[in-house]
Design an enzyme around this catalytic site. Structure first.
Site, PDB file in Angstrom:
ATOM      1  N   GLU A   1       0.866  -1.184   0.000  1.00 16.56           N
ATOM      2  CA  GLU A   1       0.000   0.000   0.000  1.00 16.56           C
ATOM      3  C   GLU A   1       0.896   1.225   0.000  1.00 16.56           C
ATOM      4  O   GLU A   1       1.916   1.249   0.692  1.00 16.56           O
ATOM      5  CB  GLU A   1      -0.906   0.009   1.234  1.00 16.56           C
ATOM      6  CG  GLU A   1      -1.745   1.263   1.392  1.00 16.56           C
ATOM      7  CD  GLU A   1      -2.608   1.233   2.668  1.00 16.56           C
ATOM      8  OE1 GLU A   1      -3.053   0.124   3.057  1.00 16.56           O
ATOM      9  OE2 GLU A   1      -2.800   2.288   3.270  1.00 16.56           O
TER      10      GLU A   1
ATOM     11  N   GLU B   1      -2.204  11.271   3.815  1.00 14.96           N
ATOM     12  CA  GLU B   1      -3.278  11.046   4.776  1.00 14.96           C
ATOM     13  C   GLU B   1      -3.301  12.215   5.749  1.00 14.96           C
ATOM     14  O   GLU B   1      -2.267  12.796   6.067  1.00 14.96           O
ATOM     15  CB  GLU B   1      -3.076   9.744   5.548  1.00 14.96           C
ATOM     16  CG  GLU B   1      -3.301   8.491   4.743  1.00 14.96           C
ATOM     17  CD  GLU B   1      -3.189   7.245   5.595  1.00 14.96           C
ATOM     18  OE1 GLU B   1      -4.233   6.699   6.011  1.00 14.96           O
ATOM     19  OE2 GLU B   1      -2.043   6.823   5.855  1.00 14.96           O
TER      20      GLU B   1
END
Length: 264
Positions: free
Chosen positions: A142, A147
């Site tokens: 990933e 974020e």
């Protein structure tokens, strides 16, 4: 996009990327220069995890073709989370992917965006493997280009996850960058993904590098194609760590463009 809190924090005044942009060729782009729902030729709605909280105890219901959660106004894409009762949930939002419509192995991926804010909100710009050739998460990897968690309003996080490096083992690899106006201003969040490393940038400032150790897919599963995900989550193990402030809604991540380049 998993519950992880990188422990390091740097200020966005670091080394500047001096790469020659003439080395790159544009191969995929979305400029959001139309009005209505996101272009179906480029975007999917991902809803499969609504049934189980996406593995992170998230609280939102991701909707499909609902313009209150995802729409384009002729200039920007808006992904908006609402506090509303919908299909047994108290929050709605959208999760868009390019899977099988934009899938890449190596290159530069950049997204210009202004993140959603407020305690309990968790916007992300990230990538997952299209084919999962090394197995389920985290074996196939990933890449978290960006974020943000609303209870930490001045920070942007960049992270990778692999079989060897993930929060379940407390071996996660990532970095936090101090960006105090990220909820009010647009920034270009980007990676340059090569065979030997992934460099992470915020407005062309190199903020983090993950190197290929050469020890195989447990540490470097990033030799397969990945696709892009844009979403705004509510709550979750990380985003909801300090609860959800229901007065923040509606709150949106606003995206100016997405551009993907390959080396010439």
């Amino acid at each position: 996009m998993v519950s992880i809190i990188p422990v390091s924090l740097v200020i966005l005044m670091g080394s500047c990327h001096q790469g020659d942009t003439t080395d790159w060729k544009l191969v995929w782009s979305e400029e959001f220069d139309y009005e209505g729902l996101p272009d179906q030729a480029k975007w999917n709605y991902d809803t499969v995890g609504n049934a189980y909280g996406w593995g992170n105890r998230e609280l939102q219901f991701y909707t499909t073709e609902r313009d209150s959660n995802a729409f384009v106004d002729g200039k920007y894409l808006h992904i908006t989370a609402h506090n509303e009762h919908f299909k047994g949930f108290n929050y709605t939002s959208a999760r868009l992917t390019t899977k099988e419509k934009g899938d890449w192995l190596y290159g530069r991926v950049e997204v210009k965006a202004k993140v959603a804010g407020g305690r309990g909100i968790w916007p992300a710009i990230w990538m997952l493997p299209t084919d999962w050739e090394y197995g389920g998460w985290p074996q196939s990897g990933e890449i978290d280009i960006m974020e943000h968690v609303g209870y930490d309003p001045d920070s942007i996080f960049t992270t990778v996850h692999t079989e060897a490096f993930n929060h379940n083992l407390n071996t996660q690899v990532g970095l936090g960058t101090y960006v105090p106006d990220c909820e009010d201003s647009f920034y270009v969040y980007a990676i340059e993904w090569e065979e030997d490393r992934i460099d992470f940038f915020i407005d062309d400032n190199l903020v983090f590098t993950f190197n290929n150790s050469g020890n195989g897919p447990d540490e470097w599963p990033f030799d397969k194609r990945f696709h892009l995900i844009l979403n705004v989550a509510v709550g979750g193990n990380w985003g909801g760590l300090h609860g959800v402030d229901d007065t923040i809604f509606p709150t949106s991540m606003v995206v100016d463009y997405v551009r993907v380049y390959e080396r010439k």
